[in-house]
Design an enzyme around this catalytic site. Structure first.
Site, PDB file in Angstrom:
ATOM      1  N   ARG A  35       0.818  -1.217   0.000  1.00  0.00           N
ATOM      2  CA  ARG A  35       0.000   0.000   0.000  1.00  0.00           C
ATOM      3  C   ARG A  35       0.850   1.265   0.000  1.00  0.00           C
ATOM      4  NH1 ARG A  35      -4.984  -2.052   3.828  1.00  0.00           N
ATOM      5  NH2 ARG A  35      -6.272  -2.643   2.045  1.00  0.00           N
ATOM      6  N   LYS A 222     -18.721 -17.092   1.268  1.00  0.00           N
ATOM      7  CA  LYS A 222     -20.140 -16.954   1.582  1.00  0.00           C
ATOM      8  C   LYS A 222     -20.965 -16.228   0.530  1.00  0.00           C
ATOM      9  CE  LYS A 222     -20.012 -17.356   6.516  1.00  0.00           C
ATOM     10  NZ  LYS A 222     -20.239 -16.713   7.794  1.00  0.00           N
ATOM     11  N   GLY A 378      -9.673  -9.122  -1.169  1.00  0.00           N
ATOM     12  CA  GLY A 378      -8.445  -9.386  -0.412  1.00  0.00           C
ATOM     13  C   GLY A 378      -7.855 -10.762  -0.675  1.00  0.00           C
ATOM     14  N   GLY A 401     -12.815  -4.312   0.306  1.00  0.00           N
ATOM     15  CA  GLY A 401     -14.182  -3.834   0.538  1.00  0.00           C
ATOM     16  C   GLY A 401     -14.592  -2.784  -0.481  1.00  0.00           C
TER      17      GLY A 401
HETATM   18  P1  ADP Z   1     -12.206 -12.207  -1.338  1.00  0.00           P
HETATM   19  O1  ADP Z   1     -11.429 -11.750  -0.141  1.00  0.00           O
HETATM   20  O2  ADP Z   1     -11.321 -12.397  -2.543  1.00  0.00           O
HETATM   21  O3  ADP Z   1     -13.399 -11.354  -1.601  1.00  0.00           O
HETATM   22  P2  ADP Z   1     -13.721 -14.078   0.213  1.00  0.00           P
HETATM   23  O4  ADP Z   1     -13.264 -13.394   1.455  1.00  0.00           O
HETATM   24  O5  ADP Z   1     -15.122 -13.938  -0.181  1.00  0.00           O
HETATM   25  O6  ADP Z   1     -12.768 -13.656  -1.010  1.00  0.00           O
HETATM   26  O7  ADP Z   1     -13.462 -15.634   0.346  1.00  0.00           O
HETATM   27  C1  ADP Z   1     -12.185 -16.171   0.509  1.00  0.00           C
HETATM   28  C2  ADP Z   1     -12.227 -17.444   1.308  1.00  0.00           C
HETATM   29  O8  ADP Z   1     -13.093 -18.398   0.743  1.00  0.00           O
HETATM   30  C3  ADP Z   1     -10.864 -18.078   1.360  1.00  0.00           C
HETATM   31  O9  ADP Z   1     -10.376 -18.005   2.681  1.00  0.00           O
HETATM   32  C4  ADP Z   1     -11.119 -19.510   0.934  1.00  0.00           C
HETATM   33  O10 ADP Z   1     -10.440 -20.477   1.696  1.00  0.00           O
HETATM   34  C5  ADP Z   1     -12.609 -19.660   1.099  1.00  0.00           C
HETATM   35  N1  ADP Z   1     -13.148 -20.746   0.287  1.00  0.00           N
HETATM   36  C6  ADP Z   1     -12.997 -20.926  -1.043  1.00  0.00           C
HETATM   37  N2  ADP Z   1     -13.582 -22.074  -1.435  1.00  0.00           N
HETATM   38  C7  ADP Z   1     -14.100 -22.654  -0.328  1.00  0.00           C
HETATM   39  C8  ADP Z   1     -14.813 -23.861  -0.078  1.00  0.00           C
HETATM   40  N3  ADP Z   1     -15.104 -24.705  -1.068  1.00  0.00           N
HETATM   41  N4  ADP Z   1     -15.178 -24.121   1.189  1.00  0.00           N
HETATM   42  C9  ADP Z   1     -14.892 -23.270   2.185  1.00  0.00           C
HETATM   43  N5  ADP Z   1     -14.235 -22.106   2.013  1.00  0.00           N
HETATM   44  C10 ADP Z   1     -13.833 -21.798   0.778  1.00  0.00           C
HETATM   45 MG    MG Z   2     -11.792 -11.989   2.001  1.00  0.00          MG
END
Ligand code: ADP
Ligand code: MG
Length: 420
Positions: A35, A222, A378, A401
């Protein structure tokens, strides 16, 4: 688009600039300087214009919230807790000022640990071309207050330190805080830095008018955190690739067996609605065809290949399988714009990282053939870095975010103030 530093004459001016130096710290040592590095082009440009002073401000964690949490944890574990030492190691800007000084190769004057108020005389007494850094803006509760008048109190003070406000803190652009948005009421002009400009240039058109066909890959843990982004993207997307943990809520909504996979039962209705909305919009929804599963959620769990959308009761899906990857390749093949938010598997565990690595490679290849490729979020960005492919993307967002909220089609307070 936003107005940038290039649209104002900065010579002889006092600049107050919001940066996102919210970097991970341990015992007063910077752990990752991404950053800080990202703000350097704007900082150097401003200094090259012959400004009177450049005053930088940022938050660094949230001292009150973080220490309350750490204290509660220490109490639970029966350990002693030294709040002053805790804050000193994580939230003070002095070490960041020292770090920036080395990166910049010129002196950075720290304005003091007593906070952000009462610094006008100090700033104005510095010699021309000085770089000054203020203490963590979140040491003042006004910074994040929900009460606009309270925010204005700090905003007015910060505004008095500059003739021009520059916001380059994309990572905090979704926050309506004193130093990110309220300040623009009291100092004009307000413009964006180059980082802010690049983020907006790549992320905004995805929602407003992307170069089509657009394919969105949305994964992660999620559904509940991604509903708004799914709804927003399906308006323009030719296909929505839904992977990761959230895919199982969709598969369950379609009547598949999901075993022990991560499922949000209260989101099955939402998943059904999104499937319906996609059908109406003519957007293809791409769900996993096969999976790599395990009996437990564990880095050491043995991976089991399941050549089906359905999973046996004793297994949870942790990654997508080879048939799914082949399908992704086909779907991505003709895309002119690809946006990727959320890993398609538990990439933190090596045995379940392959799907996400293959997606990263496919997106990188697409950049090579001229597609616009944007990665936000992230964990997705962490994944792209882990696989060494960040430089192969058109744009890797620095704000988790903030990028998500832009993709949801929302107006971000820290961006709106830069419209001029
Ligand atoms: P980002 O930060 O890129 O927006 P998220 O925070 O929504 O992504 O999700 C990332 C998390 O999702 C990671 O820690 C990853 O381990 C988890 N994840 C990915 N696939 C699965 C799965 N099949 N079951 C449980 N968790 C998962
Ligand atoms: Mg995340």
């Amino acid at each position: 688009m936003i107005k940038t530093v290039k649209s104002v004459n900065l010579a002889g001016k006092r600049v107050i600039m919001r940066v996102d130096f919210n970097v991970p710290m341990k015992d007063g040592v910077v752990q990752d300087d991404t950053r800080i590095t990202a703000a350097l082009p704007t900082i150097n440009y401003i200094l090259d214009q012959g400004v009177k002073t450049l005053t930088l401000m940022s938050h660094l964690g949230d001292p009150a919230k973080d220490s309350k949490k750490a204290k509660e944890k220490a109490e639970k574990d029966g350990k002693s807790f030294d709040e002053a030492a805790y804050i000193r190691g994580r939230h003070r800007m002095a070490p960041i000022a020292a770090y920036l000084e080395k990166k910049l190769g010129r002196s950075v004057i720290f304005a003091g640990e007593d906070g952000c108020y009462g610094k006008k005389a100090f700033i104005d007494s510095q010699k021309d071309g000085s770089v000054i850094m203020l203490e963590n803006t979140r040491f003042h509760k006004e910074e994040t207050s929900k009460d606009a008048l309270e925010r204005d109190k700090l905003a007015k003070e910060l505004a008095s330190y500059g003739d021009v406000f520059v916001n380059d803190a994309f990572g905090t652009a979704h926050r309506d805080h004193a130093s990110t948005a309220s300040i623009a009421k009291f100092v004009t002009p307000a413009v964006g830095g180059f980082l802010m400009e690049k983020e907006v240039r790549f992320l905004e058109p995805i929602v407003t008018n992307p170069e089509k066909p657009l394919v969105a890959i949305i994964g992660g843990a999620k559904v509940s955190s991604k509903i708004a982004v799914l709804e927003s993207l399906l308006k323009n997307a030719k296909a929505l690739v839904i992977g990761g943990g959230m895919a199982y809520t969709f598969l369950k909504a379609q009547g598949h067996e999901v075993g022990k996979s991560l499922v949000e039962d209260d989101q099955i209705g939402t998943a059904k609605n999104i499937l319906e909305a996609a059908k109406k919009a003519g957007a293809e929804i791409v769900l996993p065809l096969d999976q790599v599963a395990a009996e437990t959620f564990d880095a050491a769990a043995s991976p089991v290949a399941v050549d089906s959308r359905d999973l046996p009761a004793n297994l949870m899906g942790l990654d997508v399988g080879p048939k799914t990857i082949a399908l992704y390749k086909k779907v991505l093949d003709t895309a002119k714009t690809i946006v990727w938010n959320g890993p398609v598997g538990v990439f933190e565990f090596d045995a379940f990282a392959k799907g996400t690595e293959e997606v990263a490679k496919l997106v990188a290849e697409a950049t090579g053939r001229g597609a616009i490729t944007v990665v936000g979020g992230g964990d997705s960005v962490a994944a792209v870095n882990k696989f060494g492919l960040a430089s192969k993307m058109s744009h890797v967002s620095t704000g988790g975010g903030a990028s998500l909220e832009l993709l949801e089609g929302r107006k971000l307070p820290g961006i709106e103030v830069c419209r001029g």
